[in-house]
Every structure is written in C-alpha cells, then in structure tokens.
Design a protein around this motif. Sequence first.
Motif, PDB file in Angstrom:
ATOM      1  N   HIS A 144       0.815  -1.204   0.000  1.00 20.77           N
ATOM      2  CA  HIS A 144       0.000   0.000   0.000  1.00 20.77           C
ATOM      3  C   HIS A 144       0.861   1.272   0.000  1.00 20.77           C
ATOM      4  O   HIS A 144       0.522   2.263  -0.639  1.00 20.77           O
ATOM      5  N   VAL A 145       1.969   1.259   0.760  1.00 19.07           N
ATOM      6  CA  VAL A 145       2.761   2.494   0.901  1.00 19.07           C
ATOM      7  C   VAL A 145       4.008   2.507   0.009  1.00 19.07           C
ATOM      8  O   VAL A 145       4.767   3.482   0.015  1.00 19.07           O
ATOM      9  N   MET A 146       4.200   1.428  -0.760  1.00 19.24           N
ATOM     10  CA  MET A 146       5.432   1.278  -1.544  1.00 19.24           C
ATOM     11  C   MET A 146       5.737   2.486  -2.433  1.00 19.24           C
ATOM     12  O   MET A 146       6.873   2.964  -2.499  1.00 19.24           O
ATOM     13  N   HIS A 147       4.722   3.015  -3.077  1.00 23.87           N
ATOM     14  CA  HIS A 147       4.977   4.119  -4.009  1.00 23.87           C
ATOM     15  C   HIS A 147       5.388   5.401  -3.293  1.00 23.87           C
ATOM     16  O   HIS A 147       6.067   6.245  -3.864  1.00 23.87           O
ATOM     17  N   ASP A 148       5.012   5.528  -2.027  1.00 27.58           N
ATOM     18  CA  ASP A 148       5.353   6.741  -1.276  1.00 27.58           C
ATOM     19  C   ASP A 148       6.823   6.745  -0.839  1.00 27.58           C
ATOM     20  O   ASP A 148       7.373   7.803  -0.561  1.00 27.58           O
ATOM     21  N   GLY A 149       7.419   5.573  -0.746  1.00 28.94           N
ATOM     22  CA  GLY A 149       8.826   5.500  -0.323  1.00 28.94           C
ATOM     23  C   GLY A 149       9.614   4.633  -1.288  1.00 28.94           C
ATOM     24  O   GLY A 149      10.454   3.830  -0.862  1.00 28.94           O
ATOM     25  N   LEU A 150       9.346   4.837  -2.557  1.00 26.31           N
ATOM     26  CA  LEU A 150       9.850   3.917  -3.580  1.00 26.31           C
ATOM     27  C   LEU A 150      11.369   3.700  -3.512  1.00 26.31           C
ATOM     28  O   LEU A 150      11.842   2.561  -3.601  1.00 26.31           O
ATOM     29  N   HIS A 151      12.134   4.818  -3.321  1.00 30.85           N
ATOM     30  CA  HIS A 151      13.601   4.682  -3.305  1.00 30.85           C
ATOM     31  C   HIS A 151      14.061   3.662  -2.268  1.00 30.85           C
ATOM     32  O   HIS A 151      14.978   2.896  -2.496  1.00 30.85           O
ATOM     33  N   GLN A 152      13.379   3.647  -1.094  1.00 31.78           N
ATOM     34  CA  GLN A 152      13.827   2.755  -0.017  1.00 31.78           C
ATOM     35  C   GLN A 152      13.375   1.316  -0.281  1.00 31.78           C
ATOM     36  O   GLN A 152      14.063   0.365   0.094  1.00 31.78           O
ATOM     37  N   GLY A 200      18.945  -9.053  -2.811  1.00 34.30           N
ATOM     38  CA  GLY A 200      19.784  -9.341  -3.977  1.00 34.30           C
ATOM     39  C   GLY A 200      19.042  -9.293  -5.305  1.00 34.30           C
ATOM     40  O   GLY A 200      19.446  -9.938  -6.277  1.00 34.30           O
ATOM     41  N   VAL A 201      17.960  -8.529  -5.373  1.00 36.41           N
ATOM     42  CA  VAL A 201      17.230  -8.384  -6.641  1.00 36.41           C
ATOM     43  C   VAL A 201      18.110  -7.600  -7.619  1.00 36.41           C
ATOM     44  O   VAL A 201      18.699  -6.586  -7.251  1.00 36.41           O
ATOM     45  N   ARG A 202      18.235  -8.100  -8.867  1.00 38.18           N
ATOM     46  CA  ARG A 202      19.047  -7.406  -9.889  1.00 38.18           C
ATOM     47  C   ARG A 202      18.181  -6.342 -10.565  1.00 38.18           C
ATOM     48  O   ARG A 202      17.120  -6.667 -11.096  1.00 38.18           O
ATOM     49  N   GLU A 211       9.483  -6.740  -6.623  1.00 41.89           N
ATOM     50  CA  GLU A 211      10.207  -8.017  -6.485  1.00 41.89           C
ATOM     51  C   GLU A 211      10.759  -8.192  -5.069  1.00 41.89           C
ATOM     52  O   GLU A 211      10.799  -9.303  -4.541  1.00 41.89           O
ATOM     53  N   GLY A 212      11.205  -7.080  -4.474  1.00 39.68           N
ATOM     54  CA  GLY A 212      11.709  -7.152  -3.100  1.00 39.68           C
ATOM     55  C   GLY A 212      10.616  -7.641  -2.157  1.00 39.68           C
ATOM     56  O   GLY A 212      10.841  -8.510  -1.299  1.00 39.68           O
ATOM     57  N   LEU A 213       9.424  -7.089  -2.317  1.00 41.55           N
ATOM     58  CA  LEU A 213       8.312  -7.515  -1.446  1.00 41.55           C
ATOM     59  C   LEU A 213       7.893  -8.951  -1.757  1.00 41.55           C
ATOM     60  O   LEU A 213       7.462  -9.692  -0.860  1.00 41.55           O
ATOM     61  N   PHE A 256      15.798  -1.813  -0.464  1.00 41.29           N
ATOM     62  CA  PHE A 256      15.462  -3.042   0.275  1.00 41.29           C
ATOM     63  C   PHE A 256      15.590  -4.248  -0.664  1.00 41.29           C
ATOM     64  O   PHE A 256      16.194  -5.274  -0.319  1.00 41.29           O
ATOM     65  N   ALA A 257      15.037  -4.105  -1.866  1.00 41.76           N
ATOM     66  CA  ALA A 257      15.056  -5.226  -2.821  1.00 41.76           C
ATOM     67  C   ALA A 257      16.483  -5.593  -3.213  1.00 41.76           C
ATOM     68  O   ALA A 257      16.854  -6.775  -3.224  1.00 41.76           O
ATOM     69  N   THR A 258      17.294  -4.580  -3.505  1.00 44.50           N
ATOM     70  CA  THR A 258      18.632  -4.872  -4.024  1.00 44.50           C
ATOM     71  C   THR A 258      19.610  -5.240  -2.900  1.00 44.50           C
ATOM     72  O   THR A 258      20.340  -6.219  -3.005  1.00 44.50           O
ATOM     73  N   ASN A 259      19.611  -4.468  -1.801  1.00 42.30           N
ATOM     74  CA  ASN A 259      20.627  -4.677  -0.756  1.00 42.30           C
ATOM     75  C   ASN A 259      20.285  -5.803   0.214  1.00 42.30           C
ATOM     76  O   ASN A 259      21.174  -6.396   0.800  1.00 42.30           O
TER      77      ASN A 259
END
Length: 388
Positions: free
Chosen positions: A298-306, A316-318, A330-332, A310-313
Amino acid sequence: MQGNFTYHNPTKLHFGENAMACLVDELKNYGPVVMLSYGSGSIKRNGVYDAVMAALKEAGKTVVEDAGVMPNPTYEKVQEGCRLVRDNKVDLILAVGGGSTIDYAKGVSASAYCEEDAWQKYWVSHKDPSCRTVPVGAVLTMVGTGSEMNGGSVITNRKAGFKLGKVFGTDLFPRFAILNPRFTMTVPQYQMVAGFFDIMSHLMEQYFAGKADCTTDYINEGLMRSLIHSSRIAANNPQDYEARANIMWTATWALNTLLKCGKGGDWEVHQIGHAIGLVTDATHGMTLASVSLPYYRHVMHDGLHQFVRFATNVWGVRPEGKSDEQVAKEGLDCLEAWMKEIGVVMHSGELGVTNENLQAVADAVLILPVGYRTLTRDEVVEILKESM
Ligand code: NZQ
Ligand code: ZN
C-alpha cells in the motif's frame, strides 16, 4: 547522518551458554528482596526456574513469587504486581521469560509507587515516571521483542479498549540481561517463527523511513541479511545453536535504540498488529506478519527509493532493465516467499479477524503521522480487508 541524537544504552548483557554464571554477581548489586516474575510455567518445565532459584539462593535473596504473566500482559496484572512490590518492599524485579514478562516488569516498576493513574500517565500520555521506580533485571527465554535491552512496555487494557506501548527512559531499561540461546530451545515452533518475524518487523519499521543516506540503514541491512540466513536454518532445525544464537543477538540489536539513530521510523504495522492483538489476543509476531505485505504494498509508491534499496541490498534483486516499481515489487515478493518458507501466518483471518470484528480492530488502530504515508481510517480498513 542527519538530525541530532544521543545514544545511551545502560543495559549490561551477558550472552552465551555460560551467561547464567553472571547472575549471582548481578544480584549482589541489589537489596535483599527479589520479585521473580514469570509466565505460565514453561520455565518450570525446561529447568530455567531451577537455575534462577539456585542463583537467588546463592546470593542470599528473599524471593517473592509472581507467576502468571500472560502473553500480551494486561494492566490488571500490572496492578497486581504493583501490590506485591509495595507489600513486600521489593528491591529488584527479576523478569524471567519473553517480551511479555519483561514488558510487564517495566510497567510494574514504573507504576508501583505512582500516585496518579499510571495507565493514563504512561501509556496514554507518554509521560515519564516522577516517582520511585524499582530496578528490573531479565533472564530472556524467548527471542523477538528486544525488551531485554530497551524501555518498551506494551500493555493491554481491555477496559480502556487499547493495547498500547510506552517507551520508558533508560532508568527502566533492564539493568542487566542474561541471554543464553539454550534457554530458547524449548520455545514451540509457532512462537519461535513469530519471534523471527517480530525481529524482521522491527528492522523494517525503522528502515522504511527517511530519505537520507544513513549508516544506520547499512547496519540494519546487515541485521536483516543475518536474520534471513539464520531463520531459514532454524526453521528447519530449531536445535541449531549457531542459528538460534545469531538470531538472539540480532533481535537485541533490532530494537535497542541503535537503529533509530539519525532516522525517523514508521511503526504503523505495529499499531495495526496491536489492534488485532487487542481484539483477538493473537501472538504478537503473527499479527505483524498477517498485515505487513498488504501494508507495504500500500505504501510502496510513497517511499519507492527505499523499497528499491530493500530489494537490491537485502534480497539481492538485480535491477538491470527493470523499472523502480518492478524492483521494489520483487523485493516484497522475496519477503513474501521468505515468510512462507519460515511458516508465519499470512492472513489475519487465521488469527480471528472477521467481517464482524474488523471495524472494531480498525477503530483501535493508532494512526501515526510518520513513515512514508499517514493512513486514513478508510485505508486502515482497506489494509485489514486485504490481510484477511
Ligand atoms: O507463559 P510462559 O510459560 O512464559 O510461555 C511463553 C508464552 O506462552 C512461551 N515461552 C517463552 N519462553 C519459552 C516459552 N515456551 C517454552 N520455552 C521457552 N523457553 O512463549 C509464549 C510467548 O511469550 P511472550 O513473552 O508473550 O512472547 P514475546 O517475547 O513475543 O512477547 C510478546 C509481547 O511483547 C510485546 C508484544 O506486544 C507482546 O505483548 N512487545 C514488546 C516490545 C518491546 N518491549 O520493545 C516490542 C515488540 O514490538 C512487542 O510489541
Ligand atoms: Zn514487535
């Protein structure tokens, strides 16, 4: 790093298989009367009670038994504990158990000599004690809340219709805490994985806030990765000492005030979880698990950068060739797969949330004006419906 902060954590931790050997010396720092607070009896079945009693005897203490602290401890029980403290002139409250017992001990410590309405003063108005408090020590038997090294005290008051957390100052942090991973080996699988998710939730609640590049986030990512790694091992083999010990240490650092340095925090998942706990008395970590995915989606778009970070660091999402939305999503999805792998409850319906009580749950949710998005009451209802 942004903002100003003071970092001070006074809890002395003794960690490892031999940690109990330190208890006698710790006890010597306090007066003769110790109130031994514990839950419904798991410590009597797994030998922890005997070990604690032996240390109390060796230190020459008079023991006031205070059994029956329930999961999601109630304000009524806190008041009972207060009477015991006053009647027996208790010098130290030794909490032996999980977060419920330690939270309860802090609540009793602050309330025993409080001449005002303690519920109103601490849990509703978030004021600090202005009366004498009683030192608290802890022997931890269940991993998750971080209560062993923080000032948190989450208490349920059914009469008032709220489960609320008060974060006390350093005076009420446990003066010492004994952390022996072996003591947690008898925790049932359901409670164990609920604790794992509670840790992850504490990490995420503090991670999903702010925009700055902050050392605290790198520490947080390391803890998340360690937790994910060790929880996979422990969910399959709960007797794996190394994994359980790593998780115990991670849980403490996940909520001992370090990870809020230079950061705000979100904590809305916990507010929804507390409202579910109030209405259903469900296990804390499972309440969080049941609402986290709907909330974060629900809130993903409001804090997209983080969420991208989360997904990459963490997972390990490429990111190559993908939009930020795709990476974040993909991170979620990875979070969801991990939750299923360790076996947490994925739906609040399984915990007792129904169409009939959903509105009561929604009404009991505190809406915090922090995090990436301040929810409306309608959004809370929407998230709860999705969680069922
Ligand atoms: O009653 P006993 O016999 O102790 O049994 C407990 C209880 O049934 C059992 N258990 C604990 N150690 C065991 C064991 N069973 C077998 N072997 C052992 N070694 O586990 C059950 C759950 O215990 P509880 O203390 O309720 O769990 P937890 O540590 O998850 O604590 C939950 C409470 O902490 C609050 C929650 O809201 C909830 O009320 N929280 C406290 C926080 C804080 N202080 O900062 C933050 C958290 O977000 C959380 O809100
Ligand atoms: Zn929690």
